[in-house]
Design a protein around this motif. Structure first.
Motif, PDB file in Angstrom:
ATOM      1  N   LEU A  94       0.813  -1.218   0.000  1.00  0.00           N
ATOM      2  CA  LEU A  94       0.000   0.000   0.000  1.00  0.00           C
ATOM      3  C   LEU A  94       0.844   1.264   0.000  1.00  0.00           C
ATOM      4  O   LEU A  94       0.359   2.340  -0.358  1.00  0.00           O
ATOM      5  N   CYS A  95       2.092   1.153   0.397  1.00  0.00           N
ATOM      6  CA  CYS A  95       2.949   2.339   0.478  1.00  0.00           C
ATOM      7  C   CYS A  95       2.980   3.102  -0.832  1.00  0.00           C
ATOM      8  O   CYS A  95       3.066   4.322  -0.857  1.00  0.00           O
ATOM      9  N   SER A  96       2.880   2.377  -1.951  1.00  0.00           N
ATOM     10  CA  SER A  96       2.858   3.027  -3.261  1.00  0.00           C
ATOM     11  C   SER A  96       1.496   2.879  -3.914  1.00  0.00           C
ATOM     12  O   SER A  96       1.355   3.054  -5.120  1.00  0.00           O
ATOM     13  N   GLY A  97       0.481   2.562  -3.095  1.00  0.00           N
ATOM     14  CA  GLY A  97      -0.848   2.330  -3.630  1.00  0.00           C
ATOM     15  C   GLY A  97      -1.837   3.417  -3.234  1.00  0.00           C
ATOM     16  O   GLY A  97      -1.463   4.575  -3.086  1.00  0.00           O
ATOM     17  N   PRO A  98      -3.107   3.043  -3.034  1.00  0.00           N
ATOM     18  CA  PRO A  98      -4.146   4.032  -2.796  1.00  0.00           C
ATOM     19  C   PRO A  98      -3.941   4.785  -1.489  1.00  0.00           C
ATOM     20  O   PRO A  98      -3.540   4.202  -0.482  1.00  0.00           O
ATOM     21  N   PRO A  99      -4.181   6.106  -1.472  1.00  0.00           N
ATOM     22  CA  PRO A  99      -4.054   6.873  -0.247  1.00  0.00           C
ATOM     23  C   PRO A  99      -5.113   6.463   0.767  1.00  0.00           C
ATOM     24  O   PRO A  99      -6.158   5.927   0.425  1.00  0.00           O
ATOM     25  N   ARG A 100      -4.815   6.722   2.042  1.00  0.00           N
ATOM     26  CA  ARG A 100      -5.712   6.374   3.129  1.00  0.00           C
ATOM     27  C   ARG A 100      -6.354   7.638   3.689  1.00  0.00           C
ATOM     28  O   ARG A 100      -6.018   8.753   3.309  1.00  0.00           O
ATOM     29  N   GLN A 101      -7.220   7.461   4.637  1.00  0.00           N
ATOM     30  CA  GLN A 101      -7.755   8.592   5.382  1.00  0.00           C
ATOM     31  C   GLN A 101      -7.976   8.155   6.817  1.00  0.00           C
ATOM     32  O   GLN A 101      -8.218   6.989   7.091  1.00  0.00           O
ATOM     33  N   GLY A 102      -7.874   9.116   7.745  1.00  0.00           N
ATOM     34  CA  GLY A 102      -8.212   8.890   9.136  1.00  0.00           C
ATOM     35  C   GLY A 102      -7.549   7.687   9.763  1.00  0.00           C
ATOM     36  O   GLY A 102      -8.195   6.678   9.993  1.00  0.00           O
ATOM     37  N   MET A 103      -6.259   7.775  10.039  1.00  0.00           N
ATOM     38  CA  MET A 103      -5.534   6.635  10.587  1.00  0.00           C
ATOM     39  C   MET A 103      -5.428   6.739  12.110  1.00  0.00           C
ATOM     40  O   MET A 103      -6.226   7.413  12.746  1.00  0.00           O
ATOM     41  N   CYS A 104      -4.405   6.078  12.704  1.00  0.00           N
ATOM     42  CA  CYS A 104      -4.365   5.838  14.153  1.00  0.00           C
ATOM     43  C   CYS A 104      -3.790   7.009  14.956  1.00  0.00           C
ATOM     44  O   CYS A 104      -3.037   7.830  14.444  1.00  0.00           O
ATOM     45  N   THR A 105      -4.129   7.023  16.250  1.00  0.00           N
ATOM     46  CA  THR A 105      -3.601   7.987  17.209  1.00  0.00           C
ATOM     47  C   THR A 105      -3.193   7.230  18.460  1.00  0.00           C
ATOM     48  O   THR A 105      -3.958   6.416  18.974  1.00  0.00           O
ATOM     49  N   SER A 106      -1.961   7.490  18.970  1.00  0.00           N
ATOM     50  CA  SER A 106      -1.466   6.771  20.139  1.00  0.00           C
ATOM     51  C   SER A 106      -0.902   7.735  21.166  1.00  0.00           C
ATOM     52  O   SER A 106      -0.563   8.887  20.853  1.00  0.00           O
ATOM     53  N   LEU A 107      -0.796   7.245  22.401  1.00  0.00           N
ATOM     54  CA  LEU A 107      -0.212   8.050  23.480  1.00  0.00           C
ATOM     55  C   LEU A 107       0.343   7.157  24.563  1.00  0.00           C
ATOM     56  O   LEU A 107      -0.048   5.989  24.703  1.00  0.00           O
ATOM     57  N   ALA A 108       1.273   7.711  25.344  1.00  0.00           N
ATOM     58  CA  ALA A 108       1.789   7.059  26.540  1.00  0.00           C
ATOM     59  C   ALA A 108       2.040   8.136  27.576  1.00  0.00           C
ATOM     60  O   ALA A 108       2.589   9.192  27.256  1.00  0.00           O
ATOM     61  N   TYR A 304     -15.138  15.744  14.177  1.00  0.00           N
ATOM     62  CA  TYR A 304     -15.920  14.622  13.656  1.00  0.00           C
ATOM     63  C   TYR A 304     -16.180  14.813  12.146  1.00  0.00           C
ATOM     64  O   TYR A 304     -16.449  15.932  11.706  1.00  0.00           O
ATOM     65  N   PRO A 305     -16.101  13.774  11.326  1.00  0.00           N
ATOM     66  CA  PRO A 305     -15.918  12.366  11.679  1.00  0.00           C
ATOM     67  C   PRO A 305     -14.468  11.902  11.763  1.00  0.00           C
ATOM     68  O   PRO A 305     -14.215  10.750  12.071  1.00  0.00           O
ATOM     69  N   LYS A 306     -13.499  12.812  11.495  1.00  0.00           N
ATOM     70  CA  LYS A 306     -12.097  12.395  11.478  1.00  0.00           C
ATOM     71  C   LYS A 306     -11.328  12.997  12.642  1.00  0.00           C
ATOM     72  O   LYS A 306     -10.308  13.655  12.472  1.00  0.00           O
TER      73      LYS A 306
END
Length: 356
Positions: A94-108, A304-306
């Motif tokens: 996918l790195c050279s494929g279709p773009p994504r939307q609304g991915m992950c969020t992390s914290l520590a 919202y929604p992203k």
């Protein structure tokens, strides 16, 4: 209800049990993961599987034990090895494929940021809606015990422990920082899984620092209070250190060197908002943060929604994406809280990693 299964034995036997978990859903998984790439390129799934094969020699050399896991998965799931290997390589393809939307969020958050002096680490997992999930309770041949929230065999979010060592967790967010190195890389899911099978956080971090990749980013934390982040890119890495005992990441690079070459931000313009929003929520509660606070942060709907809690955007022209699960881990307690689906709509359930 989240499906849970205990897996043990040799690498092949663990993989076989893992594959059996998803056997009835493999057609849907194949259409979701490989079908997306096929549709984008105007090819069929068989051609996508061929694309995945170019990563196999590097993967075989890098982690032959996990290759055995995938051979077992193939038998348990009733699909070819090449198919499951392509699924494990989906992020690389996918790195050279279709773009994504609304991915992950992390914290520590560390001792001075939390109410009880505990490390808390968590993440929203944003990917294809209704992707089958399962919780694996794995006893690896090297003695490591693990809770692994598996995204249909594509990726895992883990809490690992070994003997008297402090349990550690790994969270990950997709970032992409390419260069012109012609070498075919090890699939990033192999690097992540190898790190998660280490006996200590320090060993897991060494797996990442030794990796030569263009993606993604990770947060690591253990029950002894250690927290660190790392971005992989340009076939090298940048370490991220806590500020005010806090680490936060989304889908854009934070390190100055990688930020200048970020190739993914254009597809996830909401990433800086989610990062800043999480920083604000954490700052407002600094010194009194509990697991419940983190769960509330991860259910936040600003933008919202992203927002942090991501929902399908019906007006977007990109492939649909939403929060498929939310994870909060307290390594010191060897405890993992999981909400399947959006955390604004679903309760977290507590799972305990037995370390004896």
């Amino acid at each position: 209800m989240l499906k849970t299964v205990e897996l043990q034995g040799n690498y092949y036997e663990i993989g076989k049990g893992w594959g059996e978990v998803f056997r009835q859903e493999m057609n849907r998984i194949i259409m979701s993961e490989l079908g997306l790439i096929a549709a984008y390129y105007g090819i069929d799934n068989a051609t996508v599987i061929e694309l995945g094969k170019k990563y196999l020699p590097a993967a075989q050399k890098y982690d032959p034990e996990f290759i055995e896991v995938l051979h077992g998965f193939s038998e348990g799931a009733g699909v070819s090895f090449d198919t499951i290997f392509a699924i494990r390589s989906v992020f690389d393809i996918l790195c050279s494929g279709p773009p994504r939307q609304g991915m992950c969020t992390s914290l520590a958050v560390g001792a001075s940021a939390s109410q009880n002096g505990q490390v808390i680490i968590g993440q929203n997992i944003d990917w294809h809606p209704e992707l089958p999930m399962a919780l694996l309770k794995i006893s690896w041949p090297n003695g490591v015990k693990q809770l692994a929230l598996s995204m249909s065999g594509v990726w895992e979010y883990t809490l690992s422990a070994y003997a008297e060592s402090s349990p550690f967790a790994i969270m990950s967010t997709l970032t992409v920082t390419p260069d012109t190195n012609p070498d075919i890389p090890v699939p990033i899911s192999f690097i992540m899984n190898k790190a998660s099978r280490q006996k200590r956080l320090e060993n897991a971090l060494e797996v990442f620092t030794n990796a030569t990749s263009i993606m993604p980013s990770y947060l690591l934390a253990n029950g002894a209070g250690k927290m660190i982040g790392i971005e992989l890119g340009l076939h090298s890495h940048e370490l991220l250190y806590p500020e005010s005992d806090v680490l936060i990441h989304a889908n854009h690079n934070i390190s100055e060197r990688f930020a200048a070459r970020d190739a993914f931000l254009q597809f996830v313009p909401d990433s800086p908002f989610r990062y800043d929003r999480m920083k604000k929520l954490v700052a407002q509660n600094h010194g009194k943060i509990t697991p419940k606070h983190v769960m509330t942060f991860l259910a936040d709907h600003e933008n919202y929604p992203k927002g942090i809690c991501s929902h399908v955007d019906p007006e977007s022209q990109l492939p649909p994406s939403a929060t498929v699960a939310s994870v909060v881990i307290i390594p010191e307690e060897a405890a993992m809280y999981i909400a399947v689906g959006n955390p604004c709509e679903n309760e977290y359930e507590r799972y305990h990693l037995k370390t004896d």
